[in-house]
Design a protein around this motif. Sequence first.
Motif, short mmCIF file in Angstrom:
data_model
loop_
_atom_site.label_atom_id
_atom_site.label_comp_id
_atom_site.label_asym_id
_atom_site.label_seq_id
_atom_site.Cartn_x
_atom_site.Cartn_y
_atom_site.Cartn_z
N ASP A 1 1.42 2.34 3.09
CA ASP A 1 0.42 3.77 3.76
C ASP A 1 1.27 4.99 3.16
O ASP A 1 0.89 5.62 3.50
CB ASP A 1 -0.60 3.18 4.35
N HIS B 1 1.52 5.10 -1.60
CA HIS B 1 1.18 6.82 -2.60
C HIS B 1 2.28 6.71 -2.96
O HIS B 1 3.25 7.42 -2.69
CB HIS B 1 0.57 7.57 -1.90
N HIS C 1 -4.56 -0.92 5.70
CA HIS C 1 -4.20 -0.14 6.50
C HIS C 1 -5.14 -0.16 8.03
O HIS C 1 -5.69 0.35 8.59
CB HIS C 1 -4.25 1.43 6.38
N MET D 1 -1.07 3.10 -5.34
CA MET D 1 -2.55 3.80 -5.15
C MET D 1 -3.25 4.90 -6.32
O MET D 1 -2.40 5.43 -6.30
CB MET D 1 -3.31 3.82 -3.65
N HIS E 1 0.65 -1.09 0.16
CA HIS E 1 -0.31 0.32 0.16
C HIS E 1 1.19 1.47 0.28
O HIS E 1 1.39 1.71 1.08
CB HIS E 1 -0.85 0.37 1.36
ZN ZN Z 1 -3.33 4.94 1.37
#
Ligand code: ZN
Length: 358
Positions: A250, A14, A178, A38, A12
């Motif tokens: 994340d 970004h 998450h 993502m 995960h």
């Molecule tokens: Zn995220």
Amino acid sequence: MQITLKNPLDMHLHLRDGALLDVVTPFSAKSFAAAVIMPNLTPPIDSLHKAQAYKQAIKDSIHSYAKAHKQPLESFEPLCALYLSDSLTPQELESCAKHGFKLLKLYPKGATTNSDNGIAQVLDSKSYEIFSAAQELGIILCIHGESGGFVLEREMEFGAIFRELATRFPNLKIIIEHISDHRTIPLLEEYDNLYATLTLHHITLDLSNLAGGALCHHHFCKPVLKTPKDKQALLDLALNAHSKVCFGSDSAPHSLEAKQKGAAGIFSAVGLLPQLAELFHKHNALHNLQAFVSDNAMKIYDLACWVQAAQAWEDNPKLITLEQAPYKIPESIRVLDSNLTPLRAGEMIAWREIESKA
Ligand code: ZN
Ligand code: NCD
């Protein structure tokens, strides 16, 4: 002391686009064999064409960096997820699957950064058509599971939706992204088709790190950090490398100005593996780090079945060696005329990354 990790995976991540993409991508590309990227850009990545273009942009960015810095980064595989917007049709999903895009990300409308094009009604016939197509096509559904309720109860309240989807689509693999609340953990045991990604910040920080002293906007993210009890229960999942859980950072960079205005997202991609090694070592769990950052995800997402690059990983792995030695996380990372503040900025970490074989 040293540890060598084989094919670390960040499930995960970004990476954004433009100048931000160019600056943040090398941190992940250096250390990981692959990452789930993502799709919450503006506009969102919600078609085959956009997913192909985004994947190419990431690869081009890595290629330019590798060339300029003479570093062999090319072995990084971006696994681009598709954004479930109102305009994504089952037909488009089928084309995506045919071209190797097998991850679908569901954002409830308004739940987080760039989720305005997300889904207003998860449990309705239009969404069910998509989930049913995803199930048929072997697509994995990644869900940001938060309701619109009281901020500390959002993930718990979304539990009813996870249950409904897991029951209605028993052959659809669903990832609780998450995971942040200990009350969500039993779902992993109850439903064969529910899995979770786990961030570094949800296993090392709690609400006091965000709001216990002066407000620390660098620790503000969605889902919001929760109680010490949640943190401990999630840390236990990670340290035991629970087979239904895998690492997903994340890492979500925002400029300092955006953070000061309240943007949600923690930029954790800098020194990520050293931080994980430090944490697992501190808890005498280094032997489980390989499963947590790679082996579990390989199995959960069946990567060797649909990611061409993954088929080579067994014979020709990306090896990352970490050693117990001090390493300082930079105070900030420059992007054009702004700055990014990484997680644990300016702190000394007890482990560092020493070597990579592409
Ligand atoms: Zn995220
Ligand atoms: C993410 C972002 O900034 O894109 N923010 C965050 O707080 N985690 C979006 C998300 O994953 O929710």
